[in-house]
Design an enzyme around this catalytic site. Structure first.
Site, PDB file in Angstrom:
ATOM      1  NE  ARG A  85       0.569   4.715   0.381  1.00 56.13           N
ATOM      2  CZ  ARG A  85       0.412   4.380   1.234  1.00 56.13           C
ATOM      3  NH1 ARG A  85      -1.458   4.964   1.350  1.00 56.13           N
ATOM      4  NH2 ARG A  85       0.555   3.451   1.896  1.00 56.13           N
ATOM      5  CE1 TYR A 231       7.418  13.486   2.409  1.00 58.29           C
ATOM      6  CE2 TYR A 231       6.224  11.886   1.732  1.00 58.29           C
ATOM      7  CZ  TYR A 231       7.347  11.896   2.424  1.00 58.29           C
ATOM      8  OH  TYR A 231       8.060  11.527   2.577  1.00 58.29           O
ATOM      9  CE  LYS A 240       2.557   3.026  -2.988  1.00 62.79           C
ATOM     10  NZ  LYS A 240       3.177   1.703  -3.661  1.00 62.79           N
ATOM     11  CG  HIS A 260       1.418  -2.326  -3.969  1.00 64.69           C
ATOM     12  ND1 HIS A 260       1.440  -2.244  -2.833  1.00 64.69           N
ATOM     13  CD2 HIS A 260       2.959  -1.543  -3.937  1.00 64.69           C
ATOM     14  CE1 HIS A 260       2.526  -1.376  -1.803  1.00 64.69           C
ATOM     15  NE2 HIS A 260       2.959  -1.351  -3.227  1.00 64.69           N
ATOM     16  CB  SER A 283       4.901  -1.517   4.348  1.00 70.03           C
ATOM     17  OG  SER A 283       4.236  -1.754   5.443  1.00 70.03           O
ATOM     18  CB  CYS A 285       7.242  -7.621   3.785  1.00 64.64           C
ATOM     19  SG  CYS A 285       6.221  -7.665   5.060  1.00 64.64           S
ATOM     20  CG  ASP A 308       5.850   1.021  -5.159  1.00 64.84           C
ATOM     21  OD1 ASP A 308       5.852  -0.131  -4.350  1.00 64.84           O
ATOM     22  OD2 ASP A 308       5.670   1.907  -5.371  1.00 64.84           O
ATOM     23  NE  ARG A 400       8.695   7.332   1.240  1.00 69.16           N
ATOM     24  CZ  ARG A 400       8.229   6.209   0.616  1.00 69.16           C
ATOM     25  NH1 ARG A 400       8.266   5.871  -0.364  1.00 69.16           N
ATOM     26  NH2 ARG A 400       7.648   5.905   1.785  1.00 69.16           N
TER      27      ARG A 400
END
Length: 620
Positions: A85, A231, A240, A260, A283, A285, A308, A400
């Site tokens: 992103r 992407y 998102k 989120h 992120s 975590c 997510d 990914r």
């Protein structure tokens, strides 16, 4: 302005019979801006998947993986300039700048539309020489009470095949649109036309994109326009862009919540009682690991609902209900292994699109952190030979996998329940080596919202700032809130007030506490089930708690530590809450709030004052 080449009649002739007039007119308008060679309406069928993936393999965009090792799976390699992103090129184009707030990139909507689709706009002729695909899709179970619809126009077959996995895409969604249900318009182009305005042709590449990028959102009209990237979150506009940025603004208007957050079900196998937990973590975590938790204590079963994003709405019984609006997982590959996340590894055995991982000599995939020995030879994510002596990673750190959620071996039977699942607890957490205890129950809904608003993680790389310094990421929504973050906190306050005593309990967790000598104090991973065990027993009123500075803490004797190496000394350190350190952190939180000025809800500022009072009392 470019010359029109499509009419409503010509577009309608190629559309499904049920396509409504407003959709056909919009597709015609966009086609006359972008000027594709042809328009194809996606139906989400297996035949379409087979045809498109074969075309992508023939074009060199996809590599078909070993059918025995990884059936019906493919590898794509992006340009090195298009691997993630691009937050610096992501814009919220609200009518008023203050509605975007200080943490978003704001752009005047009229000026941005001129950049995008004006006479010299970047979208003008951007699809020349290409096919424009029309993708009707549902976010959430088709027809569900919390679900929403969208249509993405794109000139990328990579996007079509990924959207088939990530959303409920195709005919069922089109039927909902045809029935008059509202839908969000989303337009995407890689920004690499194959023919210029003068008719000059150029060859395609295996990853077309443009150095200039715009990922833009128009909250008042629910529009998404994305230019220049092929992407992930820049191109799969259901993710998102829709599910968080646009959906959060829709949710504020219509009294629901777009978050989120992962969603899991925890079942007490002795009683059959089910608990549903959502959790927001920045992120790195442990979010995916918690969503696919394998409990280390007997008597509990965890099932995955989402990894997510959670959409939540008040149900008929007054409780908050959550759905996972996505149909797939778009997971980070590096670090995923049987010793870290066996459920994820079993999920990605077949029917997967991999992007920017390494290719083994026998046609399988590989990345740093995966199980087993490092191969002697690989083809890296750039398509070059790679050996263990190479000084670059074989897989890109943000490589990914796109995987159907239905393949997850612990997917919850109710993961597609159209009404959602009732939420019992909400977790907030960050990566903190000191100060933040293992788990704390917040004193009230507003206190929990304050915790969400001030959640932070320690920086882990110099590129992000000083290592160890705190990075605030409120509700893990910093890059994803589609409007002013302080107004977003206010929406939480309003929702909690509306739902009242049926609002879920909120907890702060921290798996990452370390001792003075740098040792992890908590084992994490499957042992995080012990934290969930205490949370649900606490929510059921079975155990007491100790009032502390940051919330209510468990007693060690009430916590299931059997089978762990956690000592009484470790436990004491896990709950060593330094009032002076917290006094400094409260000052930092207040300083963080200052950028929002008077927009910070009074209820959140009141929690800051109560926090100071608890710190003063602890010092007394």
């Amino acid at each position: 302005m470019t010359e029109q080449k499509y009419t409503v009649e010509s577009v309608k002739a190629g559309a499904p019979e049920i396509a409504p007039a407003d959709l056909v007119e919009w597709v015609t308008t966009v086609a006359n801006i972008t000027l594709p060679d042809r328009i194809e309406w996606a139906d989400g069928s297996d035949e379409e998947w087979d045809r498109l993936t074969t075309e992508l393999v023939d074009a060199g965009v996809y590599i078909r993986l070993n059918e025995e090792k990884r059936p019906n799976s493919f590898l794509a390699r992006s340009e090195p300039s298009d691997v993630a992103r691009v937050e610096s090129r992501t814009y919220i184009c609200s009518e008023k700048e203050e509605d975007a707030g200080p943490t978003n990139n704001w752009y005047d909507p009229k000026e941005m539309k001129e950049i995008l689709i004006g006479e010299k706009g970047v979208f003008q002729g951007s699809m020349r020489g290409r096919t424009m695909y029309v993708i009707p899709f549902s976010m959430g179970p088709v027809g569900g009470a919390i679900s929403q619809l969208g249509v993405e126009l794109t000139d990328s077959a990579y996007v079509v095949t990924n959207m088939r996995i990530m959303t409920r895409m195709g005919t069922p969604a089109m039927e909902q649109i045809a029935a008059g249900k509202p839908w969000v318009p989303a337009v995407h182009t890689v920004g690499y036309p194959l023919v210029d305005a003068d008719g000059n042709e150029r060859p395609d590449t295996t990853w077309p994109c443009n150095d200039e990028k715009y990922i833009t959102h128009f909250p008042e009209t629910n529009e998404i326009w994305s230019y220049g990237s092929g992407y992930g979150g820049n191109a799969l506009l259901g993710k998102k862009c829709y599910a968080l940025r646009i959906a959060s603004t829709m949710a504020k208007r219509d009294d629901w919540m777009a978050e989120h957050m992962l969603i899991l079900r925890l079942t007490d196998e002795a009683t059959g009682k089910q608990y549903h937990v959502t959790a927001a973590f920045p992120s790195a975590c442990g979010k995916t690991n918690l969503a696919m938790l394998q409990p280390t204590i007997p008597g509990y079963k965890v099932e995955t609902i989402g990894d997510d994003i959670a959409w939540m709405r008040q149900g008929p019984d007054g409780r908050l209900y959550a759905i996972n609006p996505e149909a797939g997982f778009f997971g980070v590959a590096p670090g995923t292994a049987y010793n870290t996340n066996p459920v994820a590894m079993d999920t990605i055995k077949e029917n997967i699109i991999f992007t920017n991982v390494a290719l083994t000599d026998d046609g399988d995939v590989w990345w740093e952190g995966i199980d087993g020995d490092t191969p002697e030879h690989l083809i890296d994510w750039r398509g070059n030979d790679w050996t263990p002596e190479s000084d670059t990673p074989a897989a890109h750190p943000n490589s990914r996998f796109t995987a159907p959620a239905a393949q997850c071996p612990i997917i919850c039977p109710d993961w597609e329940a159209p009404e959602g699942v009732p939420v019992d607890a909400i977790l907030f957490g960050g990566r903190r080596a000191t100060n933040v205890p293992l788990v704390a129950e917040t004193y009230s809904a507003n206190h929990g919202i304050f915790v969400g608003a001030t959640v932070s993680s320690e920086q882990t790389a110099a590129a992000e700032g000083a290592v160890g310094s705190l990075r605030h990421d409120p509700f893990a929504m910093l890059p994803f809130a589609g409007y002013n973050m302080a107004h977003y906190w206010g929406h939480w306050v309003e929702m909690a007030e509306k739902i009242g005593d049926k609002f879920p309990k909120i907890y702060q967790v921290n798996w990452f506490r370390k001792s003075d000598d740098g040792k992890w104090l908590w084992p994490g991973f499957g042992d995080n089930s012990r934290v969930l065990d205490w949370i649900v027993r606490r929510a059921a009123g079975e155990v007491d708690a100790i009032d502390g500075i940051t919330g209510r803490y468990p007693k060690m004797e009430d916590f299931n530590l059997e089978g762990t190496d956690v000592t009484a000394e470790d436990w004491a350190e896990l709950y060593n809450v330094d009032p002076d350190a917290w006094a400094t952190e409260v000052d930092l939180a207040e300083e963080y709030f200052e950028q929002f000025g008077d927009d910070v809800p009074a209820e959140i500022r009141a929690e800051l004052d109560k926090f100071r009072e608890r710190i003063a009392a602890a010092k007394a």
